[in-house]
Design a protein around this motif. Structure first.
Motif, mmCIF file in Angstrom:
data_model
loop_
_atom_site.group_PDB
_atom_site.id
_atom_site.type_symbol
_atom_site.label_atom_id
_atom_site.label_comp_id
_atom_site.label_asym_id
_atom_site.label_seq_id
_atom_site.Cartn_x
_atom_site.Cartn_y
_atom_site.Cartn_z
ATOM 1 N N ARG A 1 0.206 9.106 -6.065
ATOM 2 C CA ARG A 1 0.458 10.538 -5.862
ATOM 3 C C ARG A 1 1.226 11.123 -7.043
ATOM 4 O O ARG A 1 0.944 12.233 -7.494
ATOM 5 C CB ARG A 1 1.234 10.766 -4.563
ATOM 6 N N GLN B 1 -9.479 9.639 9.595
ATOM 7 C CA GLN B 1 -8.035 9.696 9.687
ATOM 8 C C GLN B 1 -7.621 9.833 11.144
ATOM 9 O O GLN B 1 -8.358 10.399 11.958
ATOM 10 C CB GLN B 1 -7.454 10.835 8.859
ATOM 11 N N GLU C 1 0.442 3.895 -2.936
ATOM 12 C CA GLU C 1 0.070 5.283 -2.648
ATOM 13 C C GLU C 1 1.099 6.251 -3.235
ATOM 14 O O GLU C 1 0.739 7.299 -3.777
ATOM 15 C CB GLU C 1 -0.045 5.501 -1.139
ATOM 16 N N ARG C 2 2.373 5.903 -3.146
ATOM 17 C CA ARG C 2 3.426 6.772 -3.694
ATOM 18 C C ARG C 2 3.245 6.918 -5.206
ATOM 19 O O ARG C 2 3.335 8.014 -5.744
ATOM 20 C CB ARG C 2 4.796 6.183 -3.365
ATOM 21 N N GLU D 1 0.815 -1.205 0.000
ATOM 22 C CA GLU D 1 0.000 0.000 0.000
ATOM 23 C C GLU D 1 0.855 1.264 0.000
ATOM 24 O O GLU D 1 0.481 2.274 -0.630
ATOM 25 C CB GLU D 1 -0.965 -0.011 1.179
ATOM 26 N N SER D 2 2.015 1.244 0.677
ATOM 27 C CA SER D 2 2.888 2.417 0.678
ATOM 28 C C SER D 2 3.399 2.718 -0.724
ATOM 29 O O SER D 2 3.378 3.867 -1.181
ATOM 30 C CB SER D 2 4.075 2.203 1.624
ATOM 31 N N PHE E 1 -2.439 5.255 8.546
ATOM 32 C CA PHE E 1 -1.696 5.004 7.306
ATOM 33 C C PHE E 1 -2.146 5.955 6.217
ATOM 34 O O PHE E 1 -1.324 6.544 5.514
ATOM 35 C CB PHE E 1 -1.889 3.545 6.872
ATOM 36 N N ARG E 2 -3.472 6.131 6.063
ATOM 37 C CA ARG E 2 -3.989 7.104 5.097
ATOM 38 C C ARG E 2 -5.459 7.368 5.395
ATOM 39 O O ARG E 2 -6.131 6.580 6.067
ATOM 40 C CB ARG E 2 -3.830 6.607 3.669
ATOM 41 N N VAL E 3 -5.954 8.477 4.879
ATOM 42 C CA VAL E 3 -7.382 8.798 5.018
ATOM 43 C C VAL E 3 -8.186 7.706 4.313
ATOM 44 O O VAL E 3 -7.905 7.349 3.170
ATOM 45 C CB VAL E 3 -7.694 10.170 4.406
ATOM 46 N N SER E 4 -9.183 7.149 5.003
ATOM 47 C CA SER E 4 -9.927 6.005 4.472
ATOM 48 C C SER E 4 -11.415 6.170 4.703
ATOM 49 O O SER E 4 -11.841 6.717 5.730
ATOM 50 C CB SER E 4 -9.467 4.700 5.150
#
Length: 330
Positions: free
Chosen positions: A162, A315, A158-159, A154-155, A271-274
């Motif tokens: 972006r 978040q 997400e990178r 997921e990291s 970890f991130r807005v969900s």
């Protein structure tokens, strides 16, 4: 070379997947259990994943799965239904519901000069018990080869998203597509993917779904059947030196304080807005349960929530992040 042809409508309808696709990650991960070009980062993962899969006692179903996902060349389109965008279980159900003519066609293509095991005859006939056994084995393999590395997956995903979103905001879809060099090149309504098997894909107004995949290393790929939803799966943009690593367990003290599931909800929100549905899908719980846990964390000041049209976004607050950090370093 793969050539994808766009109209003006296709450019307007091109988008990036909203979540990692579990079945693409699974299928490409199964391919990676065998060495292939460009996989130097995955040697440690392969050693751990192979040991886990061998110890799971999947027997003939594992042999069948590896046959269906050769490390190079064609693998059946039916293994990657569009429904997987809604989560692993939706994708597995779609596989179990694959029409027999599609199973036969895809397996005939896979055979193409290679000897397939006896079980593929029953699969081509759509035997319900065999399809259930196959998807059960797929679920088990996902839990063994993908789930323990979810944070790395997921990291990186997400990178990459972006990077594409910044290109999209700065110059539109054409700038985003141009930014995918050197994997592919964009020019005058045509996206070219070198190194792919010779194939032409006319979008005809359907648009293109871009799917970044953590386990894709050999280069972008798409479905063979031109009638299916047009997708292009490509390797995520990796941070220099990034290695797939197992997710660390949540600290026992935090689990004892909040409860294991509630602590996992807090970590996911950090970890991130969900959305509520995303929390539920990521943790394997119901949306109602995810909403309840988020509400308790919100009352404690550990999570903030706000409504965005017909969904609620969650978040972790600064206090929630501080609690996670303190529990990891105690």
């Amino acid at each position: 070379m793969l050539r994808i042809y766009f109209t003006g409508d296709d450019i307007a309808r091109t988008r990036i997947a909203a979540e990692p696709d579990p079945l693409w990650d699974l299928v490409l991960g199964l391919q990676m259990l065998r060495p292939q070009r460009g996989d130097l980062l995955f040697r440690g993962w392969r050693r751990e994943a192979c040991a886990a899969v061998r110890g799971a006692g999947l027997g003939g179903m594992l042999k069948l799965l590896l046959t269906l996902t050769p490390p190079v060349g064609y693998f059946p389109d039916f293994l990657n239904p569009a429904e997987a965008a809604r989560g692993l279980e939706h994708g597995l159900e779609a596989i179990r519901s694959t029409p027999v003519p599609v199973l036969r066609r895809d397996l005939r293509r896979l055979a193409g000069g290679r000897l397939l095991p006896y079980e593929t005859r029953g699969l081509a006939a759509g035997e319900p018990a065999l399809l259930v056994a196959l998807t059960d084995a797929m679920r088990a393999c996902y839990e063994l080869t993908v789930t323990p590395y979810r944070r790395s997956v997921e990291s990186a995903w997400e990178r990459d998203r972006r990077i594409r979103a910044d290109a999209l905001a700065g110059g539109g879809v054409e700038a985003m597509l141009a930014g995918l060099r050197p994997m592919m090149s964009w020019s005058a309504g045509e996206l070219r993917v070198p190194g792919h098997r010779d194939q032409e894909l006319h979008l005809n107004g359907r648009g293109l779904l871009l799917i970044p995949s953590y386990f894709c290393v050999s280069g972008p790929l798409t479905m063979l059947d031109p009638e299916l939803r047009p997708v292009l799966v490509y390797p995520v943009e990796r941070a220099p030196g990034a290695l797939p690593s197992r997710d660390g367990d949540l600290p026992a003290a935090l689990g004892a304080l909040l409860g294991a599931t509630r602590a996992a909800v807090l970590e996911a929100a950090a970890f991130r807005v969900s959305t509520t549905s995303e929390l539920a899908r990521r943790l394997g719980i119901s949306p109602a349960s995810a909403s309840e846990h988020a509400a308790v964390l919100r009352e404690a000041g550990l999570v903030s929530s706000h409504r965005d049209r017909n969904r609620v976004l969650h978040q972790a607050t600064d206090l929630g992040r501080a609690l996670l950090d303190a529990s990891r370093h105690r």
